[in-house]
Design a protein around this motif. Structure first.
Motif, PDB file in Angstrom:
ATOM      1  N   VAL A   1      36.923  27.239  35.355  1.00  0.00           N
ATOM      2  CA  VAL A   1      37.846  27.526  36.454  1.00  0.00           C
ATOM      3  C   VAL A   1      38.732  28.718  36.116  1.00  0.00           C
ATOM      4  CG1 VAL A   1      39.887  26.648  37.644  1.00  0.00           C
ATOM      5  CG2 VAL A   1      37.854  25.211  37.446  1.00  0.00           C
ATOM      6  N   ASP A   2      39.224  28.748  34.868  1.00  0.00           N
ATOM      7  CA  ASP A   2      40.068  29.878  34.456  1.00  0.00           C
ATOM      8  C   ASP A   2      39.294  31.197  34.541  1.00  0.00           C
ATOM      9  OD1 ASP A   2      42.259  28.293  34.023  1.00  0.00           O
ATOM     10  OD2 ASP A   2      41.912  28.059  31.858  1.00  0.00           O
ATOM     11  N   GLU A   3      38.010  31.169  34.091  1.00  0.00           N
ATOM     12  CA  GLU A   3      37.190  32.382  34.165  1.00  0.00           C
ATOM     13  C   GLU A   3      36.981  32.805  35.618  1.00  0.00           C
ATOM     14  OE1 GLU A   3      33.656  31.300  32.111  1.00  0.00           O
ATOM     15  OE2 GLU A   3      34.562  31.389  30.104  1.00  0.00           O
ATOM     16  N   LYS A   4      36.703  31.796  36.482  1.00  0.00           N
ATOM     17  CA  LYS A   4      36.478  32.121  37.886  1.00  0.00           C
ATOM     18  C   LYS A   4      37.757  32.623  38.543  1.00  0.00           C
ATOM     19  CE  LYS A   4      33.993  31.151  41.912  1.00  0.00           C
ATOM     20  NZ  LYS A   4      32.849  30.449  42.481  1.00  0.00           N
ATOM     21  N   LYS A   5      38.872  32.009  38.153  1.00  0.00           N
ATOM     22  CA  LYS A   5      40.148  32.444  38.718  1.00  0.00           C
ATOM     23  C   LYS A   5      40.434  33.890  38.315  1.00  0.00           C
ATOM     24  CE  LYS A   5      43.499  29.514  39.048  1.00  0.00           C
ATOM     25  NZ  LYS A   5      44.649  28.612  38.764  1.00  0.00           N
ATOM     26  N   ASP A   6      40.092  34.252  37.052  1.00  0.00           N
ATOM     27  CA  ASP A   6      40.288  35.640  36.608  1.00  0.00           C
ATOM     28  C   ASP A   6      39.448  36.601  37.450  1.00  0.00           C
ATOM     29  OD1 ASP A   6      42.087  34.944  34.678  1.00  0.00           O
ATOM     30  OD2 ASP A   6      40.627  34.892  33.042  1.00  0.00           O
TER      31      ASP A   6
ATOM     32  N   LYS B   1      40.529  40.178  44.075  1.00  0.00           N
ATOM     33  CA  LYS B   1      41.635  40.207  45.029  1.00  0.00           C
ATOM     34  C   LYS B   1      42.493  41.445  44.797  1.00  0.00           C
ATOM     35  CE  LYS B   1      45.883  37.808  46.325  1.00  0.00           C
ATOM     36  NZ  LYS B   1      46.722  38.925  45.902  1.00  0.00           N
ATOM     37  N   LYS B   2      42.730  41.765  43.524  1.00  0.00           N
ATOM     38  CA  LYS B   2      43.541  42.948  43.205  1.00  0.00           C
ATOM     39  C   LYS B   2      42.843  44.222  43.697  1.00  0.00           C
ATOM     40  CE  LYS B   2      45.821  45.349  39.394  1.00  0.00           C
ATOM     41  NZ  LYS B   2      46.065  45.387  37.931  1.00  0.00           N
ATOM     42  N   GLU B   3      41.489  44.273  43.502  1.00  0.00           N
ATOM     43  CA  GLU B   3      40.751  45.443  43.968  1.00  0.00           C
ATOM     44  C   GLU B   3      40.815  45.557  45.491  1.00  0.00           C
ATOM     45  OE1 GLU B   3      36.278  47.453  43.765  1.00  0.00           O
ATOM     46  OE2 GLU B   3      36.603  45.411  43.057  1.00  0.00           O
ATOM     47  N   LEU B   4      40.640  44.410  46.169  1.00  0.00           N
ATOM     48  CA  LEU B   4      40.729  44.425  47.627  1.00  0.00           C
ATOM     49  C   LEU B   4      42.120  44.842  48.081  1.00  0.00           C
ATOM     50  CD1 LEU B   4      38.796  41.137  48.455  1.00  0.00           C
ATOM     51  CD2 LEU B   4      38.096  43.432  49.098  1.00  0.00           C
ATOM     52  N   ASP B   5      43.130  44.289  47.390  1.00  0.00           N
ATOM     53  CA  ASP B   5      44.521  44.507  47.784  1.00  0.00           C
ATOM     54  C   ASP B   5      44.995  45.921  47.491  1.00  0.00           C
ATOM     55  OD1 ASP B   5      46.680  43.500  49.035  1.00  0.00           O
ATOM     56  OD2 ASP B   5      47.365  42.210  47.407  1.00  0.00           O
ATOM     57  N   GLU B   6      44.629  46.444  46.310  1.00  0.00           N
ATOM     58  CA  GLU B   6      45.203  47.702  45.844  1.00  0.00           C
ATOM     59  C   GLU B   6      44.293  48.909  46.060  1.00  0.00           C
ATOM     60  OE1 GLU B   6      46.372  47.333  41.815  1.00  0.00           O
ATOM     61  OE2 GLU B   6      47.747  45.652  42.154  1.00  0.00           O
ATOM     62  N   SER B   7      42.996  48.679  46.236  1.00  0.00           N
ATOM     63  CA  SER B   7      42.078  49.817  46.336  1.00  0.00           C
ATOM     64  C   SER B   7      41.295  49.819  47.648  1.00  0.00           C
ATOM     65  CB  SER B   7      41.102  49.812  45.153  1.00  0.00           C
ATOM     66  OG  SER B   7      40.212  50.895  45.239  1.00  0.00           O
ATOM     67  N   ILE B   8      40.538  48.760  47.891  1.00  0.00           N
ATOM     68  CA  ILE B   8      39.636  48.761  49.043  1.00  0.00           C
ATOM     69  C   ILE B   8      40.407  48.763  50.360  1.00  0.00           C
ATOM     70  CG2 ILE B   8      37.853  47.442  50.247  1.00  0.00           C
ATOM     71  CD1 ILE B   8      36.764  46.569  47.561  1.00  0.00           C
ATOM     72  N   CYS B   9      41.376  47.857  50.490  1.00  0.00           N
ATOM     73  CA  CYS B   9      42.142  47.790  51.737  1.00  0.00           C
ATOM     74  C   CYS B   9      42.904  49.091  52.013  1.00  0.00           C
ATOM     75  CB  CYS B   9      43.092  46.592  51.715  1.00  0.00           C
ATOM     76  SG  CYS B   9      43.918  46.301  53.303  1.00  0.00           S
TER      77      CYS B   9
ATOM     78  N   MET C   1      41.402  34.091  49.353  1.00  0.00           N
ATOM     79  CA  MET C   1      41.506  34.061  47.883  1.00  0.00           C
ATOM     80  C   MET C   1      42.879  33.564  47.442  1.00  0.00           C
ATOM     81  SD  MET C   1      39.534  37.528  46.731  1.00  0.00           S
ATOM     82  CE  MET C   1      37.751  37.622  46.807  1.00  0.00           C
ATOM     83  N   GLU C   2      43.918  34.012  48.178  1.00  0.00           N
ATOM     84  CA  GLU C   2      45.265  33.552  47.831  1.00  0.00           C
ATOM     85  C   GLU C   2      45.382  32.043  48.007  1.00  0.00           C
ATOM     86  OE1 GLU C   2      47.924  37.522  48.850  1.00  0.00           O
ATOM     87  OE2 GLU C   2      47.790  35.898  50.300  1.00  0.00           O
TER      88      GLU C   2
ATOM     89  N   SER D   1      33.227  35.167  46.034  1.00  0.00           N
ATOM     90  CA  SER D   1      33.860  36.485  46.127  1.00  0.00           C
ATOM     91  C   SER D   1      32.927  37.468  46.833  1.00  0.00           C
ATOM     92  CB  SER D   1      34.190  37.003  44.731  1.00  0.00           C
ATOM     93  OG  SER D   1      34.668  38.295  44.818  1.00  0.00           O
ATOM     94  N   ASN D   2      33.452  38.137  47.842  1.00  0.00           N
ATOM     95  CA  ASN D   2      32.643  39.066  48.651  1.00  0.00           C
ATOM     96  C   ASN D   2      33.141  40.498  48.585  1.00  0.00           C
ATOM     97  OD1 ASN D   2      30.845  37.076  49.695  1.00  0.00           O
ATOM     98  ND2 ASN D   2      32.478  36.371  51.046  1.00  0.00           N
TER      99      ASN D   2
END
Length: 565
Positions: free
Chosen positions: A106-111, A117-125, A207-208, A224-225
């Motif tokens: 779970v920890d690995e998947k959460k990472d 999510k960070k990529e979507l939030d900070e780069s892709i979006c 994701m959040e 994750s998509n």
């Protein structure tokens, strides 16, 4: 009282009156102390985990085993890719399989989810937001340019008699139809981008929600998509029709008045690039402001070798911060190491003629113009490809723009016309030749002319015959002419040759006569001279760190000069 009111405290989910003090992490129920016992016996088949309300979600809820009812899975079989309970392990179904604790998986998947999510939030979006803004700007520019086109048609029609009014309306209707067709295409493109942005935001919300729960089953089911959004949409380039006034008599009225060329929309799969997340909010999208050094300083000198009757060096173009291309009075274009000063590569032109000008594209390919052969060529993997072949014109200066287009300044065969043409690949998309009053922007004749693009997308041409630098905006409208500084060095006429710009929007011009480089701001205001014992400066370029490289014709040296802090 409304239990959801912002002015009320949280109440027990069972009695709905007492204040919440406990929480069942298994059932996700808020309880008062009096109702804890009632809740514990409500369903004795469940292992209720009641904790103080302040520490809710602190106890993980392990996935239930699909093979053994009422057992929880605290281990995970990586080979079978499923959670397993102790009974599963005892059944010997997973002997020899790689096992991990569910919490570790779970920890690995959460990472992974948090990184995506960070990529979507900070780069892709943000990238899609910029693309949407770019499409809106193009639509706005399209509206303006089509408006200008309609105005041109109207002005031309004012010089004609009333009998041609019907023809004017017909042509304007064609313009509107072309405009609406292109705007509809761009609007559809924008709608698709906005839909994708909405999907991305839903993905982020999902994701959040997943990462904010302690229900590990839900978290493990999250897929994750982010990868589906990394392939950015094509960039669409509208191509406007041209209004060509008719001048020949004896033709039918429509041809006499003028006709519209066809319009088009082109798409470039690599037109957009992914936005790099900024390290801090203050960084912004603009490059950091750099101050001028008190005195420019020469950092290094690279010796080049060029043959011919005069044996001179003309042009320099930065391939990277470590390598530069040069060309001169023979038919070879040579790549030099900046730090070592050694010759790394030499490429001979396809025709055997001397290259007139050289440039480096965004992808790192070398471009050169062949004035005699009337071609613009690109060098890929040391193989020369002809990109443009002209018929009644000859190419002089060339530059590669931030959008990946090529800007070529060219002369007519009779040396009586000069114009700038923008190419997307080998397709002509824009011509710049006259000002708003119909007068030529550039001088003509067998004289040297070089071209570059500023960071604000202005097009800057060094016009040797006119003794001026001519700057137009992206649409081809004249912004200003720079004719040198009043306190000219050595009292010799301003003789502009090579021209380049930097990250600050400065324009740098080689002054052949006065052995110096003029620096102006992006609006043509003189800032300073750069001398550094230059000897007949010709070609110019800057690297990514705003170092200036000067090709000196006489001694065949390239000087690297630092002029910004």
């Amino acid at each position: 009282m409304d239990r959801t009111s912002a002015q009320d405290v949280m109440r027990c989910d069972l009695c709905e009156t007492a204040v919440v003090q406990m929480h069942c992490d298994t059932c996700l129920v808020n309880l008062c102390t009096a109702c804890v016992g009632k809740h514990m016996i409500s369903d004795q088949s469940i292992n209720h985990k009641v904790v103080p309300f302040e520490t809710r979600k602190s106890i993980p809820i392990y996935p239930g085993c699909v093979s053994h009812a009422k057992e929880q899975c605290e281990m995970y079989c990586k080979q079978c890719d499923i959670p397993v309970c102790l009974s599963c392990l005892a059944s010997k179904q997973h002997i020899g399989h790689e096992l991990s604790k569910v919490l570790q998986v779970v920890d690995e998947k959460k990472d992974i989810i948090m990184k995506e999510k960070k990529e979507l939030d900070e780069s892709i979006c943000p990238t899609y937001q910029e693309i949407a803004s770019d499409v809106k700007n193009r639509m706005s520019q399209l509206e303006k340019e089509y408006g200008d086109l309609s105005t041109a048609i109207t002005k031309h029609g004012e010089d004609w008699h009333r009998e041609i009014d019907k023809l004017v309306k017909k042509l304007k209707a064609e313009v509107d139809e072309m405009k609406n067709t292109q705007l509809q295409t761009l609007q559809k493109h924008l709608d698709e981008i906005n839909k994708t942005m909405s999907d991305i935001k839903d993905e982020i919300d999902s994701m959040e929600t997943a990462t904010d729960t302690n229900d590990l089953s839900n978290l493990l089911r999250v897929t994750s998509n982010a990868s589906r959004y990394r392939n950015l949409p094509h960039k669409i380039f509208p191509s406007l029709p041209k209004f060509i006034p008719g001048r020949q008599q004896g033709e039918e009225l429509g041809k006499l008045f003028g006709v519209l060329s066809s319009s088009s929309l082109t798409s470039d799969q690599h037109g957009y690039s992914m936005k790099t997340p900024q390290k801090s909010p203050e960084a912004g999208s603009s490059p950091p402001v750099k101050q001028l050094l008190d005195e420019p300083e020469s950092v290094t000198t690279i010796d080049t070798v060029y043959s011919g009757i005069l044996g001179g060096l003309y042009n320099v173009a930065c391939l990277s911060d470590e390598e530069i291309w040069t060309s001169g009075t023979d038919n070879a274009m040579k790549l030099y190491s900046i730090n070592q000063g050694s010759l790394l590569k030499s490429i001979t032109t396809k025709s055997g003629n001397n290259p007139y000008d050289i440039a480096v594209t965004k992808s790192g390919d070398l471009v050169y113009t062949d004035y005699i052969d009337r071609t613009v060529n690109i060098v890929k993997n040391e193989k020369i490809e002809e990109v443009i072949r002209l018929q009644k014109w000859r190419p002089r200066g060339v530059c590669s723009t931030t959008s990946g287009d090529l800007l070529v300044i060219m002369d007519s065969n009779d040396n009586k016309q000069t114009k700038v043409v923008r190419y997307s690949g080998s397709t002509e998309t824009q011509t710049i030749q006259f000002d708003d009053k119909g007068k030529p922007l550039y001088s003509y004749g067998p004289f040297y002319r070089y071209i570059t693009e500023n960071r604000n997308l202005d097009i800057c041409v060094s016009d040797s015959e006119a003794k001026a630098v001519v700057v137009v905006n992206q649409a081809g409208k004249l912004r200003f002419r720079y004719t040198g500084h009043t306190l000219a060095l050595k009292n010799k006429p301003f003789d502009p040759q090579g021209i380049t710009t930097d990250s600050q929007g400065h324009i740098l011009i080689a002054n052949y006569n006065n052995d110096c480089v003029h620096m102006t701001d992006q609006d043509g205001q003189f800032l300073r001279y750069i001398e550094c014992r230059l000897s007949v400066p010709y070609g110019l370029c800057t690297d990514t760190n705003d170092n200036l490289f000067v090709a000196q014709y006489g001694d065949r040296q390239v000087k690297k000069i630092k002029y910004l802090k």
